[in-house]
Design an enzyme around this catalytic site. Structure first.
Site, mmCIF file in Angstrom:
data_model
loop_
_atom_site.group_PDB
_atom_site.id
_atom_site.type_symbol
_atom_site.label_atom_id
_atom_site.label_comp_id
_atom_site.label_asym_id
_atom_site.label_seq_id
_atom_site.Cartn_x
_atom_site.Cartn_y
_atom_site.Cartn_z
ATOM 1 N N LYS A 181 0.864 -1.175 0.000
ATOM 2 C CA LYS A 181 0.000 0.000 0.000
ATOM 3 C C LYS A 181 0.899 1.224 0.000
ATOM 4 O O LYS A 181 1.704 1.424 0.917
ATOM 5 C CB LYS A 181 -0.903 -0.015 1.234
ATOM 6 C CG LYS A 181 -1.831 1.181 1.291
ATOM 7 C CD LYS A 181 -2.806 1.058 2.437
ATOM 8 C CE LYS A 181 -3.675 2.276 2.557
ATOM 9 N NZ LYS A 181 -4.515 2.219 3.752
ATOM 10 N N LYS A 233 -2.233 -1.659 -3.820
ATOM 11 C CA LYS A 233 -3.104 -0.489 -3.760
ATOM 12 C C LYS A 233 -2.293 0.776 -3.795
ATOM 13 O O LYS A 233 -1.302 0.847 -3.052
ATOM 14 C CB LYS A 233 -3.879 -0.584 -2.445
ATOM 15 C CG LYS A 233 -4.738 0.593 -2.121
ATOM 16 C CD LYS A 233 -5.356 0.390 -0.779
ATOM 17 C CE LYS A 233 -6.204 1.591 -0.440
ATOM 18 N NZ LYS A 233 -6.826 1.445 0.832
HETATM 19 C C1 PBG Z 1 -7.012 3.194 5.559
HETATM 20 C C2 PBG Z 1 -7.488 3.134 4.156
HETATM 21 C C3 PBG Z 1 -7.380 4.134 3.179
HETATM 22 C C4 PBG Z 1 -7.998 3.635 2.037
HETATM 23 C C5 PBG Z 1 -8.466 2.366 2.335
HETATM 24 N N1 PBG Z 1 -8.129 2.069 3.646
HETATM 25 C C6 PBG Z 1 -6.865 5.506 3.269
HETATM 26 C C7 PBG Z 1 -5.458 5.800 3.570
HETATM 27 O O1 PBG Z 1 -4.605 4.914 3.741
HETATM 28 O O2 PBG Z 1 -5.170 6.984 3.657
HETATM 29 C C8 PBG Z 1 -8.115 4.359 0.736
HETATM 30 C C9 PBG Z 1 -9.136 3.840 -0.209
HETATM 31 C C10 PBG Z 1 -9.458 4.749 -1.336
HETATM 32 O O3 PBG Z 1 -8.800 5.789 -1.544
HETATM 33 O O4 PBG Z 1 -10.406 4.433 -2.073
HETATM 34 N N2 PBG Z 1 -7.963 2.650 6.441
#
Ligand code: PBG
Length: 310
Positions: A181, A233
């Site tokens: 991520k 992601k």
């Molecule tokens: C954190 C989380 C995020 C997203 C999913 N889980 C945000 C982040 O890490 O700032 C982002 C998902 C999206 O942008 O569609 N719980």
């Protein structure tokens, strides 16, 4: 002939719908930066979940938007917290007709907006966070989640959650690890969707977009700790990472087409600059071609419906 020789396909079962549920909401609340996506009420969530299941989606990924937040994200662990209540609602509503997933992360529930708890200097405390994730995971499994999505990028999170689940007897609850991520600008609209309190960034725990080798290291660790599935992601800007992970992993691989990817296409389409429906399908096909078995997308229900009716 094109259909006969197509190398990959996109079916409703490949798609997972991320959904937001807002505590205390009496009407669904539109998210301005994600036209067509809302923060659901408990009722509208049930209805949208039923529609998604009828369209044949493979899963639902649930995020909670609490009324009040604190330093340690108590509302995320509380069985009566918005996310756990909604999980119970959905499990009662759709049973085992789809895979019910929960975001196992603190950022929606903390008043500082970080994915973990902070130490005395205000830095995210990795190991103290793991203990909270363990409790949160057990609460979510008890509320009916089939699969947990730890998205906080703490080191050791998969192992800590697996251990906590097993100790509580939830041996059949799976873990979809957010393996790679990235610290991404594409999460922008999501911050509005969950009313994030974050100031600053997550660069101390999310990955640098310059790195792919690091993603493979995260993959090895997650697999060793017991991840049942892994995720990359965002998706579009990281298709090479997705390909590398898919070639290495011996578990199913998911990709998350995030809020900014959705917003970017919707905004261009609203201006008449892109053919919306074709663009949506092309992005999802590209993500599948790059190696995703599963794609999380805010277009899941719509696309699943289109795939079965066209
Ligand atoms: C954190 C989380 C995020 C997203 C999913 N889980 C945000 C982040 O890490 O700032 C982002 C998902 C999206 O942008 O569609 N719980």
């Amino acid at each position: 002939m094109r259909r006969l020789v197509a190398e990959i396909d996109l079916r409703p079962r490949h798609l997972v719908l991320p959904m937001f549920v807002k505590e205390g909401a009496s009407e669904p609340v539109p998210i301005a930066s994600m036209p067509g996506v809302v923060q659901h009420t408990r009722d509208s969530l049930r209805k949208a979940a039923t529609e998604a299941v009828s369209a044949g989606v493979g899963g639902l990924m649930l995020f909670g938007v609490p009324e009040s937040r604190d330093a340690t994200g108590t509302a995320g662990v509380d069985p009566d917290g918005v996310l756990n209540v909604a999980l119970r609602d959905l499990r009662a509503e759709v049973g085992d007709a789809t895979v019910l997933m929960a975001d196992t992360c603190l950022d929606e529930f903390t008043d500082h907006g970080h994915c973990g708890v902070l130490d005395a200097e205000g830095r995210v405390d990795n190991d103290a966070t793991l203990a909270v994730y363990g409790e949160m995971a057990v609460a979510q499994a008890e509320a009916g989640a089939h699969l947990l999505g730890p998205s906080g990028m703490m080191d050791g999170q998969v192992g800590a959650i697996r251990e906590a689940l097993d100790a509580a007897g939830h041996v059949d609850t799976g873990i979809l690890a957010y393996t790679a991520k990235y610290s991404s600008a594409f999460f922008g609209p999501f911050r509005e969707a969950v009313e994030s309190q974050l100031r600053g960034d997550r660069k101390t725990y999310q990955q640098d977009s310059a790195n792919v080798r690091e993603a493979l290291r995260e993959l090895a660790l997650d697999l060793e700790e017991g991840a049942d599935m892994v995720m990359v992601k965002p998706a579009l800007a990281y298709l090479d990472v997705l390909r590398a992970v898919a070639e290495t992993a011996d578990v199913p691989v998911a990709a998350y087409q995030v809020s900014g990817e959705y917003a970017m296409v919707e905004a261009a389409a609203a201006n008449g600059w892109l053919d919306r429906d074709r663009t949506v399908l092309e992005t999802l096909t590209g993500i599948r071609r790059a190696g995703a078995d599963i794609v999380l997308t805010y277009w899941a229900t719509e696309v699943a419906t289109r795939l079965t009716t066209e």
